[in-house]
Write a protein that holds these residues in place. Structure first.
Motif, PDB file in Angstrom:
ATOM      1  N   TYR A  87     -78.903 -97.959 -10.081  1.00  0.00           N
ATOM      2  CA  TYR A  87     -80.133 -98.837  -9.408  1.00  0.00           C
ATOM      3  C   TYR A  87     -80.735 -99.089 -11.226  1.00  0.00           C
ATOM      4  CZ  TYR A  87     -76.680-100.209  -6.424  1.00  0.00           C
ATOM      5  OH  TYR A  87     -75.845-100.765  -5.143  1.00  0.00           O
ATOM      6  N   TYR A  88     -81.328 -99.555 -11.215  1.00  0.00           N
ATOM      7  CA  TYR A  88     -82.787 -99.488 -11.794  1.00  0.00           C
ATOM      8  C   TYR A  88     -83.537-100.058 -11.467  1.00  0.00           C
ATOM      9  CZ  TYR A  88     -84.747 -98.903 -16.857  1.00  0.00           C
ATOM     10  OH  TYR A  88     -85.695 -98.549 -17.962  1.00  0.00           O
ATOM     11  N   SER A  93     -78.150-113.254   7.233  1.00  0.00           N
ATOM     12  CA  SER A  93     -77.866-112.267   6.814  1.00  0.00           C
ATOM     13  C   SER A  93     -78.354-110.841   7.919  1.00  0.00           C
ATOM     14  CB  SER A  93     -78.756-112.320   5.753  1.00  0.00           C
ATOM     15  OG  SER A  93     -78.819-111.067   5.451  1.00  0.00           O
ATOM     16  N   TRP A 110     -86.534-104.569 -10.031  1.00  0.00           N
ATOM     17  CA  TRP A 110     -87.661-105.447  -9.048  1.00  0.00           C
ATOM     18  C   TRP A 110     -88.898-105.851 -11.193  1.00  0.00           C
ATOM     19  CZ3 TRP A 110     -86.223-100.609  -7.293  1.00  0.00           C
ATOM     20  CH2 TRP A 110     -86.803 -99.346  -8.130  1.00  0.00           C
ATOM     21  N   TYR A 114     -87.513-106.409   3.647  1.00  0.00           N
ATOM     22  CA  TYR A 114     -87.513-105.165   2.798  1.00  0.00           C
ATOM     23  C   TYR A 114     -88.522-105.821   1.639  1.00  0.00           C
ATOM     24  CZ  TYR A 114     -82.778-103.654   3.864  1.00  0.00           C
ATOM     25  OH  TYR A 114     -81.689-103.310   4.110  1.00  0.00           O
ATOM     26  N   ASN A 148     -80.967-108.283  -1.288  1.00  0.00           N
ATOM     27  CA  ASN A 148     -82.620-108.757  -0.460  1.00  0.00           C
ATOM     28  C   ASN A 148     -83.770-107.718  -0.706  1.00  0.00           C
ATOM     29  OD1 ASN A 148     -81.280-110.133   1.722  1.00  0.00           O
ATOM     30  ND2 ASN A 148     -80.708-109.436   2.676  1.00  0.00           N
ATOM     31  N   ILE A 149     -83.398-106.222  -1.045  1.00  0.00           N
ATOM     32  CA  ILE A 149     -83.951-105.635  -1.361  1.00  0.00           C
ATOM     33  C   ILE A 149     -84.627-106.206  -2.604  1.00  0.00           C
ATOM     34  CG2 ILE A 149     -84.559-103.559  -2.463  1.00  0.00           C
ATOM     35  CD1 ILE A 149     -82.855-101.941  -0.458  1.00  0.00           C
ATOM     36  N   TYR A 150     -83.937-106.125  -3.596  1.00  0.00           N
ATOM     37  CA  TYR A 150     -84.312-106.648  -5.984  1.00  0.00           C
ATOM     38  C   TYR A 150     -84.942-108.253  -5.194  1.00  0.00           C
ATOM     39  CZ  TYR A 150     -82.080-102.457  -7.800  1.00  0.00           C
ATOM     40  OH  TYR A 150     -82.188-101.678  -8.081  1.00  0.00           O
ATOM     41  N   LYS A 151     -85.108-109.205  -4.193  1.00  0.00           N
ATOM     42  CA  LYS A 151     -84.984-110.454  -4.449  1.00  0.00           C
ATOM     43  C   LYS A 151     -85.085-110.907  -5.857  1.00  0.00           C
ATOM     44  CE  LYS A 151     -87.837-109.546  -0.170  1.00  0.00           C
ATOM     45  NZ  LYS A 151     -87.767-108.151  -0.752  1.00  0.00           N
ATOM     46  N   ILE A 168     -81.595 -97.062  -4.164  1.00  0.00           N
ATOM     47  CA  ILE A 168     -82.225 -98.297  -4.763  1.00  0.00           C
ATOM     48  C   ILE A 168     -83.289 -98.095  -5.099  1.00  0.00           C
ATOM     49  CG2 ILE A 168     -83.599-100.820  -5.378  1.00  0.00           C
ATOM     50  CD1 ILE A 168     -80.476-101.913  -4.127  1.00  0.00           C
ATOM     51  N   ARG A 206     -72.516-105.187   3.044  1.00  0.00           N
ATOM     52  CA  ARG A 206     -72.833-104.483   2.000  1.00  0.00           C
ATOM     53  C   ARG A 206     -73.594-104.931   0.975  1.00  0.00           C
ATOM     54  NH1 ARG A 206     -68.437 -99.949   0.923  1.00  0.00           N
ATOM     55  NH2 ARG A 206     -67.916 -99.238   3.205  1.00  0.00           N
ATOM     56  N   ILE A 237     -77.711-106.027   0.843  1.00  0.00           N
ATOM     57  CA  ILE A 237     -78.817-105.167   0.808  1.00  0.00           C
ATOM     58  C   ILE A 237     -79.186-105.361   0.149  1.00  0.00           C
ATOM     59  CG2 ILE A 237     -78.961-102.841   1.232  1.00  0.00           C
ATOM     60  CD1 ILE A 237     -76.702-102.543   3.551  1.00  0.00           C
ATOM     61  N   VAL A 238     -78.551-105.445  -1.069  1.00  0.00           N
ATOM     62  CA  VAL A 238     -79.062-105.138  -2.778  1.00  0.00           C
ATOM     63  C   VAL A 238     -79.689-106.021  -3.431  1.00  0.00           C
ATOM     64  CG1 VAL A 238     -78.242-104.828  -4.851  1.00  0.00           C
ATOM     65  CG2 VAL A 238     -76.628-103.967  -3.572  1.00  0.00           C
TER      66      VAL A 238
END
Lengths: 534, 534
Positions: A311-312, A435, A315, B311, A341-344, B342, A335, A338-339
């Protein structure tokens, strides 16, 4: 097959014809200038400023061999454009010209860009749901592989292909490419019996890039985006393209963007598994990122890809989307979101293991599992890239689409057109309706739900939806719905005969007033499309 | 119970005694100065610079009422410290003094800090695995709630509690607190029959903070970290503490850090569900973050908490860890590690729904499910916070630990000491042994594996481990292991009689040479501890 490729190449040639009077919007203008310079012609700096309706772009030119310098430009607005070059070389300085940008052709929707927070669209506003596959060396495999690959991509219905700009070395039996990106200084056979190459990193091989460009135009002609990987670590001492010094890396990145920036279907993928190029630091990757970003005035999609679950820092604003390698997020429900939601940002899981018959653990998915992972990601509002690697022996790449392209051998690819038809029928992109509370139900518009059942095998589904419908109005009482049963594997769509009518919300869910259920065929990989009944 | 609280308060008083000659390391030095000033004494700026062995800290002082100004300081190194104050008020300027920092007491391990990328430790190097619970208003509930809460936390064995610095309004029947953080200008009954408060936001109520400080010291005395939430949105028009203007927010954040920065067991949680304070922008939160960070020269742990699955940008260096609200990552295997991968920071899932009997969907987990989620997060190398909310009626908070503290009513809390005993026995923190390939198996040291079986009920477990053991040496052939069966619910540890000996790696796994299996009791929530056999 060859015939198709020739036709496509002709189409491509048309796209790249000399200084044109008319260029379609998001087409490509190219001007060539002859100049004799002392020293290395690749060292010559040349830029051109294009001025059009309410906007100005400055692009870098490049040396294309034989004393020819070129500037390329993708006009983004219709109307009259003028340009003027700038260079310390007199013959390349102050050269002017103009052309008219006309309406785009029927199948030209412009470059793909991000749409909102999580999705993509073409520049003309048409929706773009990436349904890509992977073929690292189809451009480099030689023979009729490029033509056959184009035909296979078109037949399968993929709209993106992840591919390497520079050939990789799967193993030392991997076929030697006909062309290399740099000028060869010396080739010798070492004491180890292996061929050693010595490159002039200050001189590119225009013929190499010309071939790449024809391939990229062939993709454009069939509506496929080129997710072009600039660097990769898979050389293993054969050509050492993974161990070039940073000044060469940056020179290469600048040359590539000068040549390819005007290709509307190019995406920049800075690397495959960047973290395996262990001599490069994050600061080096920041420099490469900056060089590519600065060399591309159009803002093509830009990302970078790492080893499994690394994971880079997607953001950072320069990265338009996350190009993730990790199978865990699409192996089961709950699952992938989640990715996202975090990176938007839009998330593409560009490697989730591959369909294939390899003995390793990354190339041995069944077709069913490959397709399931794609749907798993899609219903969570993310995108998943396909890949397949079938081999007759561990060093025989002839049938390995992941490596050399050619024909697909597996099963998942046959379901891609069906997948795209489901996506294209939706009013908007999918996202989980509620979600973190319901990982199975997705919203694609007002009163438009998708329920993916995955591996669950059941003889019935109780009508049961979340009140929350993503960003769309919450579900109300008395709303009538129909349900279609889509078998994502067998590619059938069955309209269920009953109509359902929603109750008032019971907690966070609504049910059918008559406790209605949908009878199911007891098969896996079903998807329910639940839409407003007229 | 009252007796315990009195003892703890006495202990707390000892910690805060006037200008001391000796202060233990990570204890608290406090100096008081009398000054009569014109205007608002809370407007007076006062700082003190403390110089000790090889280091200097500048801390803000604060007005504590009755003409008394204070500076507090937590010495981080043993040896002689001197200080000198600075202020525009003559009586507060150039005041000097000194003290000796002596060895910390037996149970004083210093503040908790991050350890490596994903974990925590005390400043003295002792491991700290956060096993926290939640009680928003235990400090504000009045009566003997604080004493009872302290006793309950100690009995259960929690080592962190998430709590609100400012009382919240669950509903209008929620008991009125005895103290408020600001000076009350006016109280009136509105036409709506509700009491309206008018605050002087320029004047804090020292008595309020004194009470808070005693509570925080009581936590320190039982080894519990105070995860102190500075802002929250749950006021609903009762006191309007969630709608203060930004200048008040920053003034409050500065006052709080000046008063509480020297408390070793304080963590800053900028907000609970920050995104529900809709009048504040991200830029506002950046300002609040900066104010807290600048007001705390010790670098206490700092995070912020959002609504479900929102998040935050925890990747910014100022945030020491991710304080996440999202149940999805700990509901099943293969999820929590994604968040960790992440952010590349310690992750605490500070709200994953609560054990309780509420009718809503967030307060109705069984004790089993609450405990399961905590283990689920732990084996993936993250941390999960407990909470429980049992009520006799929807507006009766008397038994609701989440709201007012008091006694635990549920089941999960009874298993916390057992959980901590398992954690404390490990050589190091857990992380998935082979992330993204095996979501069940965790590594806690060389040849030290934890396999959590969760809800799987089976009569046997085949000895089968990943070759990869996290960052520790890969598993070799001929290694002998013993297996203990831990029942996380029934709190039993059963040593399995057989010893296992590893095969050479078969792909990415190793097995027992004799195909050994472990017989299991067919119960859920089992955890296998697999360690080197002597």
């Amino acid at each position: 097959m060859r015939k198709l490729f020739v036709i496509l190449l002709l189409a491509a040639c048309w796209l790249t014809a000399g200084a044109q009077a008319e260029v379609e919007r998001w087409g490509r203008f190219e001007a060539s200038f002859k100049a004799d310079v002392k020293g290395n012609p690749f060292d010559v700096a040349l830029t051109a400023t294009f001025s059009g309706p309410d906007t100005t772009f400055t692009v870098r030119g490049f040396y294309d061999g034989d004393g020819i310098y070129k500037v390329r430009f993708m006009p983004v607005k219709q109307g009259r454009w003028t340009y003027k070059t700038s260079s310390a070389v007199a013959a390349l300085d102050g050269r002017e010209g103009s052309f008219t940008c006309v309406a785009p052709g029927k199948d030209n929707h412009g470059p793909v860009t991000t749409d909102g927070t999580y999705d993509f669209k073409y520049a003309d506003g048409k929706r773009y749901y990436p349904v890509g596959t992977t073929s690292y060396d189809w451009m480099h495999a030689g023979g009729d592989y490029p033509a056959r690959t184009i035909r296979s991509l078109d037949k399968a219905g993929f709209n993106k292909v992840r591919m390497l700009l520079v050939v990789q070395n799967f193993d030392f039996g991997y076929p030697e490419p006909a062309l290399y990106p740099f000028e060869l200084k010396k080739k010798s056979r070492g004491e180890d019996g292996k061929t050693h190459f010595e490159w002039d990193y200050t001189r590119f091989n225009p013929e190499y890039f010309d071939h790449v460009e024809r391939c990229i135009d062939s993709l454009a002609a069939i509506g496929v985006e080129a997710d072009l990987v600039l660097f990769h670590p898979y050389d293993d001492g054969r050509w050492d393209f993974d161990k070039m010094p940073m000044d060469v890396n940056l020179r290469y990145a600048a040359y590539v963007t000068a040549r390819l920036g005007a290709f509307r279907n190019v995406w920049w993928s800075l690397a495959n598994e960047y973290d395996f190029m262990r001599h490069l630091t994050i600061a080096d990757w920041d420099s490469i990122t900056r060089t590519v970003d600065e060399g591309d005035p159009y803002g093509h999609l830009l990302s970078i890809h790492s080893h499994t679950a690394k994971y880079y820092k997607y953001w950072e604003p320069v990265y338009t989307h996350a190009s993730v390698q990790d199978q865990a997020p699409v192996e089961d429900f709950g699952r992938a979101a989640i990715v996202r939601n975090i990176y938007k940002k839009p998330v593409i899981f560009d490697e989730v293991l591959y369909e294939g018959n390899m003995r390793n653990r990354w190339g041995s998915l069944s077709g069913e599992e490959m397709l399931h992972r794609m749907w798993q990601g899609l219903v969570a509002g993310t995108y998943v890239t396909h890949g397949e690697c079938y081999q007759d022996s561990p060093t025989d790449y002839v049938r390995d689409f992941l490596a050399v392209g050619g024909e697909f051998q597996g099963e998942a690819w046959k379901r891609i057109k069906f997948m795209r038809s489901v996506l294209d029928a939706m009013p908007g992109p999918m996202q989980l309706s509620d979600s973190s509370w319901d990982p199975y139900t997705s919203s694609a518009g007002e009163n438009y739900y998708i329920v993916y059942l995955g591996k669950r095998i059941s003889h019935e589904w109780t009508f049961d939806l979340p009140v929350k419908n993503g960003p769309y109005p919450r579900l109300k009482e008395g709303q009538k719905f129909k349900v279609e049963i889509l078998d994502t594997w067998n590619m059938t769509v069955t309209q269920y005969p009953d109509t359902f009518e929603t109750t008032a919300p019971v907690g966070d869910r609504v049910y059918d007033k008559h406790h209605g259920k949908v009878r199911l065929p007891c098969l896996p990989y079903l998807l329910l499309r639940i839409t407003k009944a007229e």
